[in-house]
Motif scaffolding. Sequence first.
Motif, PDB file in Angstrom:
ATOM      1  N   LYS A 418       0.863  -1.311   0.046  1.00 30.99           N
ATOM      2  CA  LYS A 418       0.020   0.028   0.017  1.00 30.99           C
ATOM      3  C   LYS A 418       0.862   1.348   0.041  1.00 30.99           C
ATOM      4  N   SER A 419       1.869   1.212   0.797  1.00 38.48           N
ATOM      5  CA  SER A 419       2.805   2.249   0.687  1.00 38.48           C
ATOM      6  C   SER A 419       3.634   2.491  -0.623  1.00 38.48           C
ATOM      7  N   PHE A 420       3.728   1.430  -1.397  1.00 41.39           N
ATOM      8  CA  PHE A 420       4.521   1.376  -2.491  1.00 41.39           C
ATOM      9  C   PHE A 420       3.467   2.228  -3.711  1.00 41.39           C
ATOM     10  N   LEU A 421       2.150   2.181  -3.451  1.00 38.34           N
ATOM     11  CA  LEU A 421       0.998   2.875  -4.106  1.00 38.34           C
ATOM     12  C   LEU A 421       0.937   4.422  -3.759  1.00 38.34           C
ATOM     13  N   PHE A 422       1.638   4.589  -2.434  1.00 39.55           N
ATOM     14  CA  PHE A 422       1.198   5.899  -1.564  1.00 39.55           C
ATOM     15  C   PHE A 422      -0.228   6.067  -1.502  1.00 39.55           C
ATOM     16  N   ILE A 423      -0.944   4.845  -1.156  1.00 36.49           N
ATOM     17  CA  ILE A 423      -2.318   4.774  -0.447  1.00 36.49           C
ATOM     18  C   ILE A 423      -2.461   4.432   0.823  1.00 36.49           C
ATOM     19  N   HIS A 424      -1.245   4.245   1.524  1.00 42.21           N
ATOM     20  CA  HIS A 424      -1.424   3.600   2.803  1.00 42.21           C
ATOM     21  C   HIS A 424      -2.180   4.500   3.923  1.00 42.21           C
ATOM     22  N   ASN A 425      -2.465   5.784   3.562  1.00 40.30           N
ATOM     23  CA  ASN A 425      -2.859   6.385   4.567  1.00 40.30           C
ATOM     24  C   ASN A 425      -4.444   6.346   4.504  1.00 40.30           C
ATOM     25  N   TYR A 426      -4.972   5.510   3.814  1.00 39.89           N
ATOM     26  CA  TYR A 426      -6.341   5.249   3.663  1.00 39.89           C
ATOM     27  C   TYR A 426      -6.928   3.974   4.548  1.00 39.89           C
ATOM     28  N   PHE A 427      -5.982   3.185   5.031  1.00 45.31           N
ATOM     29  CA  PHE A 427      -6.067   1.999   5.761  1.00 45.31           C
ATOM     30  C   PHE A 427      -6.044   2.081   7.428  1.00 45.31           C
ATOM     31  N   GLY A 428      -5.919   3.113   7.928  1.00 46.87           N
ATOM     32  CA  GLY A 428      -5.785   3.417   9.381  1.00 46.87           C
ATOM     33  C   GLY A 428      -4.360   3.188   9.909  1.00 46.87           C
ATOM     34  N   PHE A 429      -3.825   3.606  11.083  1.00 49.87           N
ATOM     35  CA  PHE A 429      -2.722   3.267  11.439  1.00 49.87           C
ATOM     36  C   PHE A 429      -2.499   1.653  11.986  1.00 49.87           C
ATOM     37  N   GLU A 430      -3.555   0.996  12.105  1.00 43.67           N
ATOM     38  CA  GLU A 430      -3.481  -0.523  12.666  1.00 43.67           C
ATOM     39  C   GLU A 430      -2.788  -1.319  11.627  1.00 43.67           C
ATOM     40  N   GLU A 431      -3.096  -0.938  10.146  1.00 47.12           N
ATOM     41  CA  GLU A 431      -2.605  -1.560   9.119  1.00 47.12           C
ATOM     42  C   GLU A 431      -1.434  -0.855   8.302  1.00 47.12           C
ATOM     43  N   MET A 432      -0.994   0.166   8.858  1.00 47.38           N
ATOM     44  CA  MET A 432       0.175   0.895   8.168  1.00 47.38           C
ATOM     45  C   MET A 432       1.621   0.586   8.612  1.00 47.38           C
ATOM     46  N   ILE A 442      -0.727  11.514   1.996  1.00 42.16           N
ATOM     47  CA  ILE A 442      -1.474  12.770   1.815  1.00 42.16           C
ATOM     48  C   ILE A 442      -0.884  13.763   0.911  1.00 42.16           C
ATOM     49  N   ASP A 443       0.523  14.047   1.019  1.00 42.98           N
ATOM     50  CA  ASP A 443       1.123  14.755   0.163  1.00 42.98           C
ATOM     51  C   ASP A 443       1.152  14.400  -1.534  1.00 42.98           C
ATOM     52  N   MET A 444       1.488  13.076  -1.698  1.00 41.90           N
ATOM     53  CA  MET A 444       1.417  12.607  -2.858  1.00 41.90           C
ATOM     54  C   MET A 444       0.009  12.871  -3.551  1.00 41.90           C
ATOM     55  N   GLN A 445      -0.852  12.293  -2.924  1.00 45.98           N
ATOM     56  CA  GLN A 445      -2.425  12.500  -3.474  1.00 45.98           C
ATOM     57  C   GLN A 445      -2.800  14.054  -3.648  1.00 45.98           C
ATOM     58  N   TYR A 507     -10.721   8.688  10.632  1.00 45.43           N
ATOM     59  CA  TYR A 507     -11.869   9.588   9.931  1.00 45.43           C
ATOM     60  C   TYR A 507     -11.325  11.051   9.440  1.00 45.43           C
ATOM     61  N   SER A 508     -10.188  11.325   9.956  1.00 39.63           N
ATOM     62  CA  SER A 508      -9.939  12.835   9.361  1.00 39.63           C
ATOM     63  C   SER A 508      -8.321  13.104   9.501  1.00 39.63           C
ATOM     64  N   TYR A 509      -7.592  12.652  10.283  1.00 41.19           N
ATOM     65  CA  TYR A 509      -6.002  13.250  10.270  1.00 41.19           C
ATOM     66  C   TYR A 509      -5.288  12.715   9.429  1.00 41.19           C
ATOM     67  N   ILE A 510      -5.439  11.369   8.522  1.00 43.60           N
ATOM     68  CA  ILE A 510      -4.835  11.097   7.578  1.00 43.60           C
ATOM     69  C   ILE A 510      -5.398  10.988   6.382  1.00 43.60           C
ATOM     70  N   LEU A 511      -6.598  11.734   6.209  1.00 46.23           N
ATOM     71  CA  LEU A 511      -7.122  11.669   4.786  1.00 46.23           C
ATOM     72  C   LEU A 511      -6.776  13.057   4.151  1.00 46.23           C
ATOM     73  N   PRO A 512      -6.418  13.099   2.992  1.00 50.31           N
ATOM     74  CA  PRO A 512      -6.195  14.221   2.099  1.00 50.31           C
ATOM     75  C   PRO A 512      -7.592  15.041   2.091  1.00 50.31           C
ATOM     76  N   THR A 513      -8.793  14.522   2.060  1.00 51.97           N
ATOM     77  CA  THR A 513      -9.880  15.617   1.934  1.00 51.97           C
ATOM     78  C   THR A 513     -10.080  16.451   3.125  1.00 51.97           C
ATOM     79  N   HIS A 514      -9.511  15.930   4.257  1.00 48.51           N
ATOM     80  CA  HIS A 514      -9.674  16.797   5.407  1.00 48.51           C
ATOM     81  C   HIS A 514      -8.654  17.496   5.958  1.00 48.51           C
TER      82      HIS A 514
END
Length: 693
Positions: A418-432, A442-445, A507-514
């Motif tokens: 998920k990190s290879f694709l820079f989408i790891h921030n959508y899966f929560g800290f538990e699976e990151m 966030i920055d890449m997106q 639900y907020s901190y790691i989402l680029p939309t927020h």
Amino acid sequence: MNARACVLLALFACASARDCLELTLSDNTILSDSLFNGTILKLAAKNESVDVSARVDVLGLWDKFPKILVPLNGTSEQCRRDGRLFLDSLDRLELWALKMLDATAKPPSGLLSGNGNQYGDFDECLSIDASVRGKYCLASLQLNIANMGYEKLDYLIHSGHYIRSNITDMGHRVPRYSSLLWGVCIPSSCSSFDLEEELSHKLSDLGVTVSVQNTMCTVKNFQRPFSFGKSLAISFFLGIILLLTVGTVFDDGKEVTTSFEKLLNAFSLKRNLRKMFDLSDSATRIKGVDAFRGVNAFALLVAHKSMAMAHSPYINKTIYSEVFGMPWAVIGRSAIVYTDSFLYLSGFLNAHNLLQDLERKGTIDVKSRLLSRWFRLFPLFLSLMLFCTYILPDLNNGPQWSLVVEEHSRVCEKNMWKSFLFIHNYFGFEEMCLTHTHQLGIDMQLYVATFPLMLILWRFRRFGLALIVGIAVGSTLLRYLATHWYDISMFVYYGISVSKLLDAARYSYILPTHRATIYLIGVMMAYFIKSKKSYIKLSDTQSRLLWCLCWGVAIFTIVSPFRMGLEGYKYEHFPAAMFAAFAPILWGLFMCIAHWCICNDYAGIGTAFVESRVFKFFNKIAYSVYLTQFPIFFYNVGVQRHSEYYTPYLLLQVPEMAVVVLISIIATVTIEMPFNQVYRIYFGKSQTKLKDK
């Protein structure tokens, strides 16, 4: 009491000792001094109200705390035999059995000062290699005596509940602060399940819930399986070492012409070190960026260190809670604004670069830009993921090593794609993998989303500005609603639970939309600075007043939620939602004013500070510092053997900070700089380009 029991009592200082030591606490009540080894007297000294019957009840519970925790009814026959052999050997005072008992944690002094995490003796346990081999397990205990009427005792034993946790919470990155860790030495033939059943049975009268995970048990010389991923990681690092060696040895300092020779020179340590310490200004450098990055990176470094420290055991852990419950601690609890600073800088620099492309060519070379950013971010990111996943777990051990290093490596092995694709921030800290790198996702997106925004802004100015403002307002609304709906907070208030910290991230901190608001403020600031109307002539008085406004906004943003950080705070929706919604806007206003003043030479007496060579140097290693700090912090947490005395000075341990800087320099000259040069050789242009990040 027989001779053997007296010898063991003297040797291991067990906490029962009712038959050996009595203390008169009142004219009519004779109680053992074993109740938290005298900590009842501390409550009396503080004039706390402790009912005599409560003392007797708690003392009765404490006297029931088992002194022998080796499983005697294990699921395997070998475990049961080894348990009986342990008791027989202990009766004969055989050394290996005494070591196994000695290596297991005991009820200590200072429990009401927060000395609840007891590791025992990790190395002594693993050194047992006789009739029975030792296995060290770190058990998680959840003690709840508040519902028994002992609220104050519960509060002190759990170090003030600075962060509320339970034994089921994720613990490899977010600390299970108010759960107790207890080191137990058992025969290697017994499983974690055997120990959990034994502890649950023996501690049931104490109201203690127990969890012993198999991954939290360690035996000596355990060989981890040699996986395909590990072979790839070793091959990758050997390849890097080979290139560095060849590039450095064959670098004669002369200019080369062929691509292969340039590739070797890219990995020359001599060249990269010269570039590292060359602090001359580049033609594309923007004033203020180095200082902003340096100051905020230091603030985040301290904030991250405080989170890592919450994993460590202290003999006075209640002081830790008291210190971070003081009003001034709001500086660290508002750490989200320091991450917002990096989003502002990223938005500013990305927009600045794209505007330059539009001015020169009238369009954006999306492929080239994405490729440049990939070479800028991914090689070092990949190196750290491979190292933390496959190399670091074999380098050392310790009581919490299995939790903060090995458990994290297992999470990385499963989820690093998920990190290879820079989408790891959508899966929560538990699976990151590498949770602190959520900012990269966030920055890449946001960077990708900037391409169409800048094209629209360039061709349709008013519509583009309206669109950017509209998205920023929408992001602000999302933060407000998420905070209200999910009962979360972007401010780390006193007594926040681990589950709420994870919810805030998810639900907020790691989402680029927020998080887009502050990024878009940086984008608009870049557009404003590039325009010819950005310069305004100010008098000295006007400049000073503007700086006063600037610092007033910054101080208000950081300090305004200080009540939420005080001990005893109860969560409220409205202040939490208001901080989440408007703190990025206020902080963005501060960044814009300060940045404008610096760019237009209104820094005044602060010019020397802003233009400091320290910041110019730090800018070269900033990305490496950001990536490497957490692995270094958690390495030290994992190898820590015993409790230490907490003092606020531990936040800035000079040797540890020196290691962070040194490792960052090494990572920069061996990974980041070479691969940046590889991009220029094969894909880019020879001209020096402003860094995107």
